[in-house]
Scaffold this active site. Structure first.
Site, PDB file in Angstrom:
ATOM      1  N   GLY A  29       0.821  -1.214   0.000  1.00  0.00           N
ATOM      2  CA  GLY A  29       0.000   0.000   0.000  1.00  0.00           C
ATOM      3  C   GLY A  29       0.845   1.249   0.000  1.00  0.00           C
ATOM      4  N   ASN A  30       0.205   2.395   0.186  1.00  0.00           N
ATOM      5  CA  ASN A  30       0.935   3.667   0.261  1.00  0.00           C
ATOM      6  C   ASN A  30       0.272   4.591   1.280  1.00  0.00           C
ATOM      7  OD1 ASN A  30      -1.060   5.478  -1.181  1.00  0.00           O
ATOM      8  ND2 ASN A  30      -0.683   3.977  -2.799  1.00  0.00           N
ATOM      9  N   ARG A  31       0.902   5.736   1.517  1.00  0.00           N
ATOM     10  CA  ARG A  31       0.489   6.632   2.600  1.00  0.00           C
ATOM     11  C   ARG A  31      -0.550   7.670   2.203  1.00  0.00           C
ATOM     12  NH1 ARG A  31       3.598   5.854   7.008  1.00  0.00           N
ATOM     13  NH2 ARG A  31       5.695   5.029   6.690  1.00  0.00           N
ATOM     14  N   SER A  32      -1.151   7.541   1.037  1.00  0.00           N
ATOM     15  CA  SER A  32      -2.163   8.524   0.641  1.00  0.00           C
ATOM     16  C   SER A  32      -3.304   8.553   1.663  1.00  0.00           C
ATOM     17  CB  SER A  32      -2.729   8.166  -0.731  1.00  0.00           C
ATOM     18  OG  SER A  32      -3.838   8.984  -1.017  1.00  0.00           O
TER      19      SER A  32
END
Ligand code: C5P
Length: 227
Positions: A29-32
């Site tokens: 995943g990512n930190r958006s």
């Protein structure tokens, strides 16, 4: 009350980050946080638009009043949802943080711990949804992209943004300078609005709703201008 400058306009907005599954319990995943996309949805609805918000993983955000929410997980699900919603939209905004890669194979069972070194994770490229949406654009439809860039010794943030606008082919690019704790997971944002005719509007540092207002001002100007 705000002027209802987007009355009768259907806008499709993607927000948040995608999750690329490795097995039934794990993902990349990512930190958006999704905050900029949600702010765009809120302001568009306040201005009278019909809004479809396609959201991946986000911080704990309330769905703005009057907005239709579609939930997705992976980039491939986001692609499918955006093509479906875009077919009926006047404006499409890709504010989501789409994973560039996904695991080649999805393991049906939870990957087991082993004594030795784990197998490397093989990745494959995800489709560029923004480029696809530009290619599928209906007559008169506006497609807006986002870019989060850092500058370096040879190339400025603006030059990277201009190159990305050309590469993606969208009608408007919202360019944010990132790094040093800027933009991601923050309440504030700043940047530029770039368009293919060479116009560059600086967006002053401020809350993400202010950035959203600048985007909708620019979109409204283009919608009302004869094509
Ligand atoms: O290439 P980059 O990821 O920097 O481009 C950012 C823009 O492209 C954003 O609007 C993002 O939503 C979109 N994008 C996409 N599909 C991808 C990667 C990015 O639509 N696979």
């Amino acid at each position: 009350a705000l002027p209802r400058t987007l009355e009768g306009v259907h806008v499709a907005i993607s927000a948040g980050g995608t999750r690329e599954a490795l097995d039934p319990v794990r993902f990349i995943g990512n930190r958006s946080s999704g905050k900029q996309g949600y702010a765009l949805a809120r302001v568009a609805a306040q201005r009278g638009a019909r809004v479809t918000l396609v959201a991946g993983n986000t911080a704990d955000l309330a769905t703005p009043a009057g907005v239709d929410l579609v939930r997705i997980g992976s980039a491939v699900e986001l692609r499918e949802a955006m093509h479906e919603v875009a077919a009926d939209a006047d404006v499409v905004v890709m504010a989501a943080a789409v994973a560039d890669f996904r695991p080649v194979s999805l393991t049906g069972h939870k990957i087991k711990k082993t004594d030795g070194d784990p197998d490397p994770i093989a990745l494959t490229k995800n489709p560029d949804i923004l480029v696809e949406l530009v290619a599928a654009r209906r007559p008169g439809q506006l497609v807006v992209g986002f870019a989060a860039e850092t500058g370096d010794e040879t190339t400025s943030v603006l030059d990277y943004g201009r190159a990305k606008l050309r590469r993606k082919g969208c009608d408007l690019l919202v360019l944010n300078a990132v790094g040093d704790g800027k933009a991601f997971e923050q309440e504030d944002n700043a940047g530029w609005l770039l368009s293919p005719d060479g116009s560059e509007i600086a967006i002053p540092h401020g809350p993400k709703t202010q950035v959203a207002s600048a985007v909708w001002d620019a979109v409204t100007a283009r919608l009302t201008q004869p094509q």
